[in-house]
Design an enzyme around this catalytic site. Structure first.
Site, PDB file in Angstrom:
ATOM      1  N   GLY A 331       0.813  -1.141   0.022  1.00  0.00           N
ATOM      2  CA  GLY A 331       0.102   0.037   0.142  1.00  0.00           C
ATOM      3  C   GLY A 331       0.738   1.148   0.097  1.00  0.00           C
ATOM      4  O   GLY A 331       1.806   1.341  -0.637  1.00  0.00           O
ATOM      5  N   GLU A 332       0.140   2.396   0.476  1.00  0.00           N
ATOM      6  CA  GLU A 332       1.156   3.576   0.725  1.00  0.00           C
ATOM      7  C   GLU A 332       1.422   4.330  -0.498  1.00  0.00           C
ATOM      8  O   GLU A 332       1.728   5.339  -0.593  1.00  0.00           O
ATOM      9  CB  GLU A 332       2.660   3.311   1.262  1.00  0.00           C
TER      10      GLU A 332
END
Length: 367
Positions: A331-332
């Site tokens: 993610g991120e």
């Protein structure tokens, strides 16, 4: 309403609709121009495949034969989830705020990959349960906090419909704020428990089973995965989200950061800016955005396919093919940052490779 939520307009009711009216499909004239040029490059016809398809899309999105993509920005939307109380994640919600500090200090995976891509990173607090006010005062993050995390959707809706509207609206506002200094947006997320919310969204909006959709998130073992499915079944049965109403789905089983991602995508499309959609959580936001305004799809580039098994189903629902498939699950915005290099390569093919005529070569490649 938290004091950090400060809409910059007079009429909240019409804001979404006014933004939708700014979104148009890709420009076919520029798509045709780009296709014609690519068909004449000094190589076998369409030899660079998907890269050339991407170049045509970028020309259509930006209305330009030299699509601007140098000014890149990853926007990480942050929100906590009440459903973490049900044991659906291996990590407690406190990790969300800890990771925000890591982003600000430049020590997270997204920071390394964004630096490599020449992209800036902006962090937006949509609904972190932790206190991030010090970072806001220092100007290190953007505060659009709606509440300190969603409610536990295993016992009722995650948020009110008004809060869902607010989440999308502030995502649009962030895009509007950044648009003058950004050529291409990328979505990112942080929020413990958000794979559960994202799975609930895709389950509500498709006819797929929880066995087909539910992944291991932060690394659940077999028993924990089965527990997660049981909680998801309870969530869907209790809340009964309406698949035809994106705001209803977001309100009942979503998250503030997911609504913010949806708004960011809508806002980018309204400014004719391409948006690289990252992984599972970001694509849940894209599903909501496309349900609210279908033309948004014309500005979405699916950056990669993650290991979360429901991600492929989401991308098929939207109708986009991922640029990368690297078994990512962080993610991120990390996959989107990686894909920025592919986007720049597509523009280089369109603008820098000589045509047969330019090179003085007789004949053209066979189609």
């Amino acid at each position: 309403m938290p004091t950090t939520y400060q809409p910059n307009r007079q009429d909240n009711v019409d804001y979404l609709e006014a933004t939708f009216r700014k979104i148009f499909p890709q420009d076919n004239e520029y798509r045709d121009k780009a296709t014609a040029r690519l068909e004449q490059l000094t190589m076998p016809h369409w030899a660079l495949g998907d890269l050339m398809d991407l170049a045509v899309d970028l020309a259509g999105m930006t209305r330009s034969m030299h699509p601007p993509v140098k000014r890149k920005r990853v926007v990480i939307m942050v929100g906590d989830h009440g459903v973490t109380a049900e044991g659906v994640s291996k990590y407690p919600s406190e990790v969300t705020a800890q990771m925000v500090h890591n982003f600000v200090n430049g020590g997270a995976g997204i920071n390394a990959l964004a630096r490599q891509a020449g992209a800036k990173v902006s962090v937006v607090d949509m609904g972190c349960a932790g206190d991030l006010s010090a970072l806001v005062k220092q100007g290190k993050i953007i505060s659009k906090k709606i509440a300190a995390g969603t409610e536990n959707m295993a016992h009722g809706p995650a948020m009110t419909r008004t809060q869902a509207v607010m989440a999308v609206e502030v995502g649009i506002e962030v895009a509007e704020r950044l648009a003058p200094e950004v050529d291409i947006f990328a979505t990112g997320d942080m929020g413990i428990g958000n794979t559960t919310a994202s799975t609930a969204i895709v389950a509500a909006m498709t006819n797929k089973t929880l066995d087909q959709l539910t992944g291991r998130g932060t690394g659940l073992d077999d028993d924990q995965l089965e527990h997660k499915k049981e909680i998801l079944a309870r969530i869907l049965q209790m809340n009964k989200p309406n698949a035809e109403d994106g705001l209803d789905v977001l309100a009942k089983v979503g998250g503030y950061e997911i609504g913010g991602i949806a708004g960011l995508i809508i806002g980018a499309a309204a400014h004719q800016k391409p948006v690289l959609v990252d992984g599972f959580i970001s694509t849940a936001g894209a599903l909501i955005a496309c349900k609210l305004e279908p033309f948004v799809r014309d500005y979405i580039i699916c950056a990669h396919r993650s290991v979360e098994q429901g991600h492929t189903i989401m991308q098929e629902k939207i109708g986009c093919k991922p640029l990368l498939d690297l078994n990512l699950r962080l993610g991120e915005g990390t996959g989107a940052a990686l894909a920025m290099n592919v986007v720049e390569a597509a523009v280089a093919v369109l603008t820098e490779v000589a045509t047969f005529a330019d090179a003085g070569v007789t004949g053209t490649p066979a189609k």
